[in-house]
Enzyme design. Structure first.
Site, PDB file in Angstrom:
ATOM      1  N   VAL A  29       0.849  -1.203   0.000  1.00  0.00           N
ATOM      2  CA  VAL A  29       0.000   0.000   0.000  1.00  0.00           C
ATOM      3  C   VAL A  29       0.881   1.248   0.000  1.00  0.00           C
ATOM      4  CG1 VAL A  29      -1.595   1.365   1.437  1.00  0.00           C
ATOM      5  CG2 VAL A  29      -2.017  -1.093   1.071  1.00  0.00           C
ATOM      6  N   ASP A 133      -8.791 -17.149   9.404  1.00  0.00           N
ATOM      7  CA  ASP A 133     -10.005 -17.978   9.423  1.00  0.00           C
ATOM      8  C   ASP A 133     -10.534 -18.326   8.024  1.00  0.00           C
ATOM      9  OD1 ASP A 133      -9.759 -17.557  12.117  1.00  0.00           O
ATOM     10  OD2 ASP A 133     -11.379 -16.089  12.252  1.00  0.00           O
ATOM     11  N   ARG A 217      -8.310 -51.729  12.105  1.00  0.00           N
ATOM     12  CA  ARG A 217      -7.605 -51.930  10.839  1.00  0.00           C
ATOM     13  C   ARG A 217      -6.100 -51.813  10.995  1.00  0.00           C
ATOM     14  NH1 ARG A 217      -8.661 -48.443   6.779  1.00  0.00           N
ATOM     15  NH2 ARG A 217      -9.648 -46.883   8.056  1.00  0.00           N
ATOM     16  N   GLN A 259      -0.839 -20.467  15.507  1.00  0.00           N
ATOM     17  CA  GLN A 259      -1.328 -20.458  14.112  1.00  0.00           C
ATOM     18  C   GLN A 259      -1.311 -19.064  13.496  1.00  0.00           C
ATOM     19  OE1 GLN A 259      -5.050 -23.307  13.978  1.00  0.00           O
ATOM     20  NE2 GLN A 259      -4.704 -22.607  16.061  1.00  0.00           N
TER      21      GLN A 259
HETATM   22  O1  F6P Z   1     -10.092 -14.282  13.809  1.00  0.00           O
HETATM   23  C1  F6P Z   1      -8.817 -14.814  14.063  1.00  0.00           C
HETATM   24  C2  F6P Z   1      -8.815 -15.593  15.351  1.00  0.00           C
HETATM   25  O2  F6P Z   1      -7.507 -16.114  15.532  1.00  0.00           O
HETATM   26  C3  F6P Z   1      -9.858 -16.693  15.453  1.00  0.00           C
HETATM   27  O3  F6P Z   1      -9.485 -17.861  14.747  1.00  0.00           O
HETATM   28  C4  F6P Z   1      -9.936 -16.885  16.939  1.00  0.00           C
HETATM   29  O4  F6P Z   1     -11.197 -17.392  17.325  1.00  0.00           O
HETATM   30  C5  F6P Z   1      -9.751 -15.491  17.471  1.00  0.00           C
HETATM   31  O5  F6P Z   1      -9.102 -14.744  16.447  1.00  0.00           O
HETATM   32  C6  F6P Z   1      -8.937 -15.415  18.734  1.00  0.00           C
HETATM   33  O6  F6P Z   1      -8.943 -14.104  19.152  1.00  0.00           O
HETATM   34  P1  F6P Z   1      -7.951 -13.510  20.266  1.00  0.00           P
HETATM   35  O7  F6P Z   1      -6.614 -13.359  19.620  1.00  0.00           O
HETATM   36  O8  F6P Z   1      -8.573 -12.207  20.612  1.00  0.00           O
HETATM   37  O9  F6P Z   1      -7.911 -14.508  21.372  1.00  0.00           O
END
Ligand code: F6P
Ligand code: ADP
Length: 327
Positions: A29, A133, A217, A259
């Site tokens: 940007v 997400d 299995r 993540q």
């Molecule tokens: O929207 C991204 C996210 O990481 C979601 O996957 C998760 O539910 C939420 O934010 C967690 O939020 P925080 O970082 O406020 O705990």
């Protein structure tokens, strides 16, 4: 309608949950705008920073060396105050004081909701989808998703090593709020025995059948990926499955905020650069109240009204594929 005045200054903010790739987006940007003779103001701390007038001038050099960094150099926030009309009015006042003519907002569906509110009040604004997400309508991918998936797959590969060594079933919780995208995709590419997501109902008997079948299995592990929005959640499920004595002992791993971190992958850097570049082009072409979306290979404008009112559907074919490949 009177024609909009020429854009001389663009503001950029990152909002909501951080996503790996926000930095390459900021860089794109800033440099695209500067190349076209437009001044850029960075807003520190999302909408909260906008309300507080937390601004800094950004030059091409201020965004050097950030392409490979996770998180966001502009900081992010979840702002209660901005949800209220009073907070939005204050944000607009601060923009006017600083001479910011237009805004780029990079964030998740909540942040884009906020962007829509500003657009309705006459602010020239373009949104960029950034959320691990992948739950945003109007774009195939959001910034951060690919990096998060790589982190998840790496973690599951490691968990499988220990699961196999101990003959264990692992319930692995992925993020995603009410969206099962990360869980389904991770299930396919990490070879999970089962995936549980909020979009599709499941019973404890379904899970028990899969775990039991894997044991009979001769598999020496069972990996079940559970999206955080699935009910019941991982801990409760683990207790129920353990009590059924299905051959495997059970362990739970909640991957959590790991993540959201780490350097953006090549895919995310490219996506973020393209989205940031296009966001500035759209603004300078007179577009506003839109999000830049990835549609196939194209960058397209998607009305924010659609983004916030329509639902991102889970890909049913992927869900089916996850099941069939888990045999
Ligand atoms: O929207 C991204 C996210 O990481 C979601 O996957 C998760 O539910 C939420 O934010 C967690 O939020 P925080 O970082 O406020 O705990
Ligand atoms: P994300 O953008 O990652 O989905 P949030 O849902 O927390 O994260 O949204 C980020 C911020 O966007 C919120 O803290 C709030 O300031 C703003 N926001 C969210 N929803 C709305 C809304 N309906 N109206 C105005 N602002 C909103």
């Amino acid at each position: 309608m009177c024609p909009k005045a020429k854009i001389e200054t663009i503001g950029i903010l990152t909002s909501g949950g951080d996503a790996p790739g926000m930095n390459p987006c900021i860089r794109a940007v800033v440099r695209t705008a500067i190349t076209r003779g437009v001044r850029v103001v960075g807003i520190n701390g999302g909408y909260e920073g906008l309300i507080r007038g937390n601004f800094e001038r950004l030059g091409a050099r201020s965004v050097g060396g950030i392409l490979q960094r996770g998180g966001t150099i502009l900081q992010t926030a979840r702002s209660k105050e901005f949800r209220e009309p009073r907070g939005q009015r204050e944000a607009i006042r601060q923009m006017n004081n600083e001479g910011i003519d237009a805004l780029v907002v990079a964030g998740g569906d909540g942040s884009l909701n906020g962007a829509y509110k500003l657009a309705q009040q006459g602010i020239q604004i373009v949104g960029v989808p950034a959320s691990i997400d992948n739950d945003i309508y109007g774009t195939d991918m959001c910034i951060g998703v690919d990096t998060a998936l790589n982190t998840i797959v790496d973690a599951i590969d490691k968990l499988r090593d220990t699961a196999s060594s101990h003959s264990r079933a692992f319930l692995v919780e992925t993020m995603g709020r009410e969206c099962g995208y990360l869980a389904v995709n991770a299930g396919i590419i990490a070879g999970a025995e089962m995936v549980l997501i909020p979009e599709l109902p499941f019973t404890v008997d379904d899970i028990a059948a899969v775990v039991d079948d894997a044991y009979r299995r001769g598999k020496n592990h069972a990996i079940i990926v559970v999206a955080e929005g699935a009910k019941p959640g991982v801990t409760e499920l683990a207790n129920i499955i353990e009590a059924r004595d299905l051959g495997f002992t059970v362990r739970v791993t909640i991957l959590g905020h790991i993540q959201r971190g780490g350097k953006p992958t090549a895919f995310d850097r490219m996506l973020a650069s393209r989205l940031g570049y296009k966001a500035v082009e759209f603004l300078l072409d007179g577009q506003s109240g839109v999000m830049v979306g990835l549609n196939g290979r194209e960058m397209v404008p998607v009305p924010l009204e659609d983004v916030i009112s329509k639902h991102h559907e889970i890909n049913r074919e992927y869900v089916q594929m996850a099941r069939e490949l888990a045999q």
